[in-house]
Motif scaffolding. Structure first.
Motif, PDB file in Angstrom:
ATOM      1  N   GLN A   1    -122.527  18.782  46.701  1.00  0.00           N
ATOM      2  CA  GLN A   1    -123.779  18.550  47.393  1.00  0.00           C
ATOM      3  C   GLN A   1    -124.810  18.051  46.383  1.00  0.00           C
ATOM      4  N   VAL A   2    -125.432  16.903  46.717  1.00  0.00           N
ATOM      5  CA  VAL A   2    -126.421  16.328  45.820  1.00  0.00           C
ATOM      6  C   VAL A   2    -127.704  17.161  45.861  1.00  0.00           C
ATOM      7  N   GLN A   3    -128.204  17.495  44.678  1.00  0.00           N
ATOM      8  CA  GLN A   3    -129.483  18.203  44.590  1.00  0.00           C
ATOM      9  C   GLN A   3    -130.335  17.578  43.500  1.00  0.00           C
ATOM     10  N   LEU A   4    -131.606  17.451  43.781  1.00  0.00           N
ATOM     11  CA  LEU A   4    -132.585  16.946  42.822  1.00  0.00           C
ATOM     12  C   LEU A   4    -133.742  17.948  42.783  1.00  0.00           C
ATOM     13  N   CYS A  95    -138.288  12.514  42.875  1.00  0.00           N
ATOM     14  CA  CYS A  95    -137.202  11.714  42.326  1.00  0.00           C
ATOM     15  C   CYS A  95    -136.210  11.405  43.446  1.00  0.00           C
ATOM     16  N   ASN A  96    -135.499  10.332  43.255  1.00  0.00           N
ATOM     17  CA  ASN A  96    -134.674   9.774  44.327  1.00  0.00           C
ATOM     18  C   ASN A  96    -133.413   9.139  43.771  1.00  0.00           C
ATOM     19  N   VAL A  97    -132.339   9.288  44.527  1.00  0.00           N
ATOM     20  CA  VAL A  97    -131.113   8.563  44.216  1.00  0.00           C
ATOM     21  C   VAL A  97    -130.452   8.174  45.525  1.00  0.00           C
ATOM     22  N   MET A  98    -129.860   6.989  45.519  1.00  0.00           N
ATOM     23  CA  MET A  98    -129.067   6.576  46.667  1.00  0.00           C
ATOM     24  C   MET A  98    -127.600   6.620  46.254  1.00  0.00           C
ATOM     25  N   SER A 101    -124.439   5.225  50.996  1.00  0.00           N
ATOM     26  CA  SER A 101    -125.478   4.817  51.941  1.00  0.00           C
ATOM     27  C   SER A 101    -126.509   5.912  52.192  1.00  0.00           C
ATOM     28  N   LEU A 102    -126.426   6.983  51.439  1.00  0.00           N
ATOM     29  CA  LEU A 102    -127.302   8.136  51.663  1.00  0.00           C
ATOM     30  C   LEU A 102    -128.389   8.211  50.598  1.00  0.00           C
ATOM     31  N   ASN A 103    -129.598   8.449  51.061  1.00  0.00           N
ATOM     32  CA  ASN A 103    -130.766   8.583  50.200  1.00  0.00           C
ATOM     33  C   ASN A 103    -131.056  10.063  50.002  1.00  0.00           C
ATOM     34  N   TYR A 104    -131.189  10.477  48.748  1.00  0.00           N
ATOM     35  CA  TYR A 104    -131.468  11.882  48.449  1.00  0.00           C
ATOM     36  C   TYR A 104    -132.817  12.009  47.753  1.00  0.00           C
ATOM     37  N   TRP A 105    -133.524  13.083  48.096  1.00  0.00           N
ATOM     38  CA  TRP A 105    -134.853  13.350  47.553  1.00  0.00           C
ATOM     39  C   TRP A 105    -134.939  14.781  47.041  1.00  0.00           C
ATOM     40  N   GLY A 106    -135.755  14.956  46.014  1.00  0.00           N
ATOM     41  CA  GLY A 106    -136.091  16.298  45.606  1.00  0.00           C
ATOM     42  C   GLY A 106    -137.195  16.851  46.485  1.00  0.00           C
TER      43      GLY A 106
END
Length: 115
Positions: A1-4, A95-98, A101-106
Motif C-alpha cells: 500500500q502506497v503511503q506518503l 507530496c504526490n506520486v503517480m 494510473s493511480l495518484n497518491y497524496w500525503g
C-alpha cells in the motif's frame, strides 16, 4: 500500500526558510517522478515542483530561485527547501506520486507565513 507522510510545516516569518520532508513507502520509490503541490485557503491545489528519478527538476514560476526540490532514494524521502518565503506561500503542502494510473497524496503539512 502506497503511503506518503509529510512533515516540516510550521509558522515562518516572511523572508524565512523551511524544509519540508515526505517519507514514502509501499512502492519502488527510486523509479518514479515525485512532486510537491500546495493548496492555499479558498484556492485550487497547484503544482509546485517535480523531480525525476535521476534528479531532474522543474518548478512553478513563482517559486523558481527560492524553492529547491530534492530526493534521497536510499531513504525513500522527498524534500522541499523553501527560502525567502512570502505570505503568498502560505498553504498546505502535499507530496504526490503517480504509480501506474493511480495518484497518491500525503495528508499534507501546513506552512503559514507570519509577520
Amino acid at each position: 500500500q502506497v503511503q506518503l507522510v509529510e512533515s516540516g510545516g510550521g509558522l515562518v516569518q516572511p523572508g524565512g526558510s523551511q524544509r519540508l520532508s515526505c517519507v514514502a513507502s509501499g512502492y519502488i520509490f527510486n523509479i518514479y517522478v515525485m512532486r510537491w503541490y500546495r493548496q492555499a485557503p479558498g484556492k485550487q491545489r497547484e503544482w509546485v515542483a517535480s523531480i525525476s528519478s535521476v534528479g531532474s527538476t522543474n518548478y512553478e514560476d513563482s517559486v523558481k530561485g527560492r524553492f529547491a526540490i530534492s530526493r534521497d532514494n536510499a531513504k525513500k524521502s522527498l524534500y522541499l527547501q523553501m527560502n525567502n518565503l512570502k505570505p503568498e506561500d502560505t498553504a498546505v503542502y502535499y507530496c504526490n506520486v503517480m504509480v501506474g494510473s493511480l495518484n497518491y497524496w500525503g495528508q499534507g503539512t501546513q506552512v503559514t507565513g507570519s509577520s
